[in-house]
Design an enzyme around this catalytic site. Structure first.
Site, PDB file in Angstrom:
ATOM      1  N   HIS A   1      36.958  29.509  93.932  1.00 26.16           N
ATOM      2  CA  HIS A   1      36.355  28.708  93.038  1.00 26.16           C
ATOM      3  C   HIS A   1      35.778  27.467  94.172  1.00 26.16           C
ATOM      4  CE1 HIS A   1      39.244  30.552  90.271  1.00 26.16           C
ATOM      5  NE2 HIS A   1      38.306  31.287  90.507  1.00 26.16           N
TER       6      HIS A   1
ATOM      7  N   ASN B   1      37.317  32.122  82.366  1.00 22.27           N
ATOM      8  CA  ASN B   1      36.208  32.673  82.983  1.00 22.27           C
ATOM      9  C   ASN B   1      34.803  32.723  81.876  1.00 22.27           C
ATOM     10  OD1 ASN B   1      36.491  33.157  85.812  1.00 22.27           O
ATOM     11  ND2 ASN B   1      37.682  35.149  85.289  1.00 22.27           N
TER      12      ASN B   1
ATOM     13  N   TYR C   1      48.090  28.538  90.924  1.00 21.50           N
ATOM     14  CA  TYR C   1      47.172  27.424  90.833  1.00 21.50           C
ATOM     15  C   TYR C   1      47.968  26.170  91.475  1.00 21.50           C
ATOM     16  CZ  TYR C   1      43.394  30.029  88.184  1.00 21.50           C
ATOM     17  OH  TYR C   1      42.456  30.804  87.995  1.00 21.50           O
TER      18      TYR C   1
END
Ligand code: NDP
Length: 463
Positions: free
Chosen positions: A41, A103, A313
């Protein structure tokens, strides 16, 4: 006009030539302007806005942001592609990431996070050639057939959205909603674009990748700048806790959707983006989202991919931005005061809680926890079973949903999907092509034979 200073506040006498001894001089800060790009990303854009509640869902969740119709909660959102580097084209065929986590597709390629690094390696570059490699991609996907549903969406028109405004967002994972009585409903989040779905064809996406690789970034910024604020309607699907064990398939498997017929969409609110960042690096490049940043009333489920992301994350933020990434203004909690016993670490800029005690329990007036009453921050869950490695077995259900997706496309949409797949698979070696085609055959014979026909044309022989 303000006086120009150095970063530590000294006035600068002259800024057009460096003070040097000889031809080379200090460029120390400039040499350090880059931080590591996100491993995935890396290419993205973002904006500020708000979520406004339009429907009462308090019977499902006690989350304060949903506790009153009309309530507005400020938000920041970042959209991105997945595989490309920071300078890659916005129009790549790639899922678009929403940092919910989510997403622009309701499912994912994998259902176990242990495979995530392998998968991402196949989306990046070949370790020898440093080139994208269709053999790597299709070798892996064909050996992981539960990827077929996400592959099908990716090669439909929705695989190349025309900017970020014309696409939906899905929380993808199964989350838990918990109400004031601590009752649980499993939940899927859906953000439906109010702009209407807008996609690019394969030729359009390739052309834009050359002409304007920042197409989606530009489109979002310009729309907000001219006050054409994009919005999305938030819906949820909810499943009572008791249904979870009885459902047709594992509801914690992120390669599957919940059909709307079984669990209809329930409207919740509207998300509006109405303010561009004033500085891209400060507000977007440093934005650090994580599905583990949850408020009471929304909880993680045992969905394995989600469990992996809960750890990964924040870990990537610690790597990119440092252990104190939550002190960076864009990541700092906005509506609450932080009272923690965490201390020190690289770039601690919040005063480090001064002389307050740095351990707990203490008898010097340090902050205390709200518990241990059950259910305040998370609902307890009974677990039993054997610890081990248990694959989610492949079944016909893995092939039915891709077939359904193909079936709901328009005639032209089906044609483009077939063409997109054939063009991509044609880049792989014959034994890999055949292995991938076997999965399409198991899904829908007619669809597979159309792809095979196009594939044969593309490779100039039998596939
Ligand atoms: P439903 O009829 O219940 O749902 C169909 C949904 O599919 C629509 O509401 C729409 O959701 C989405 N859709 C419509 N056209 C397209 C398209 N061209 N490409 C991708 N998605 C489209 O059937 P199912 O729930 O059984 O879903 C059928 C298939 O649709 C699934 O296998 C899945 O691949 C896909 N899908 C399903 C979603 C779900 O949550 N059930 C969500 C998105 C896609 P939306 O308005 O969100 O685009």
């Amino acid at each position: 006009m303000p006086v120009l200073t150095t970063s530590n506040g000294n006035p600068v006498d002259y800024n057009q030539t460096s003070q040097t001894a000889g031809v080379n001089g200090p460029l120390a800060h400039f040499d350090r302007e880059r931080i590591p790009e996100r491993v995935v990303h890396a290419k993205g854009a973002g904006a500020h806005g708000y979520l406004e509640v339009t429907h009462d869902i308090s019977k499902y969740t006690k989350a304060k942001l949903f506790n009153k119709v009309g309530k507005r909660t400020p938000l920041l959102i970042r959209f991105s592609t997945v595989g490309g580097e920071k300078g890659s084209a916005d129009t790549e065929r790639d899922p678009r990431n929403w940092d919910l986590v989510g997403n622009n597709t309701p499912v994912f390629f994998l259902r176990d996070p242990i495979k995530f690094p392998d998968f991402i390696h196949t989306q990046k570059k070949n370790p020898q050639t440093n080139l994208k490699d269709p053999d790597m991609t299709w070798d892996f996907l064909s050996l992981v057939p539960e990827s077929l549903h996400q592959v099908s969406i990716l090669f439909s028109d929705r695989g190349t959205p025309d900017g970020f405004r014309g696409m939906n967002g899905y929380g993808s994972h199964t989350f838990k909603l918990v109400n004031a009585k601590n009752e649980i409903h499993y939940c899927k989040f859906h953000f439906k674009t109010d702009q209407g779905i807008k996609n690019l064809t394969r030729p359009q996406a390739s052309e834009l990748a050359g002409k304007d690789p920042d197409h989606a970034t530009r489109d979002l910024f310009n729309a907000i700048a001219k006050k054409d604020y994009p919005s999305w309607t938030l819906h949820i699907q909810v499943m009572p806790e008791a249904d979870a064990q009885k459902y047709r398939w594992n509801i914690f498997d992120v390669t599957k959707v919940w059909p709307h017929g079984d669990y209809p969409l329930i409207p919740v609110g509207r998300m509006v983006l109405n303010r561009n960042p004033s500085n891209y690096f400060a507000e977007i490049e440093q934005a650090a989202f994580s599905p583990s940043h949850l408020v009471p009333g929304i909880e993680a489920s045992v969905d394995r991919m989600l469990q992996g992301r809960l750890f990964s994350y924040p870990d990537t933020h610690r790597h990119r931005l440092g252990p104190n990434y939550t002190q960076i203004p864009v990541n700092r909690p906005q509506n609450t005061h932080v009272n923690t016993y965490q201390r020190d670490g690289l770039m601690c800029v919040n005063g480090n809680f001064g002389s307050a005690p740095n351990y707990e329990p203490n008898s010097f007036g340090g902050p205390t926890a709200v518990g241990p009453a059950v259910g305040i921050t998370f609902t307890p869950m009974e677990l039993n079973g054997t610890v081990g490695r248990f694959p989610i077995a492949l079944s016909d259900a893995d092939f039915k949903q891709p077939a359904k997706l193909y079936a709901i496309q328009s005639k032209e949409g089906q044609e483009r999907m077939v063409g997109n797949l054939a063009a991509a698979i044609s880049g792989a070696k014959p034994h890999i092509r055949r292995r991938e085609m076997a999965h399409f055959k198991r899904s829908d014979k007619q669809w597979a034979s159309r792809i095979e026909k196009e594939l044969a044309k593309a490779v100039g022989s039998k596939i």
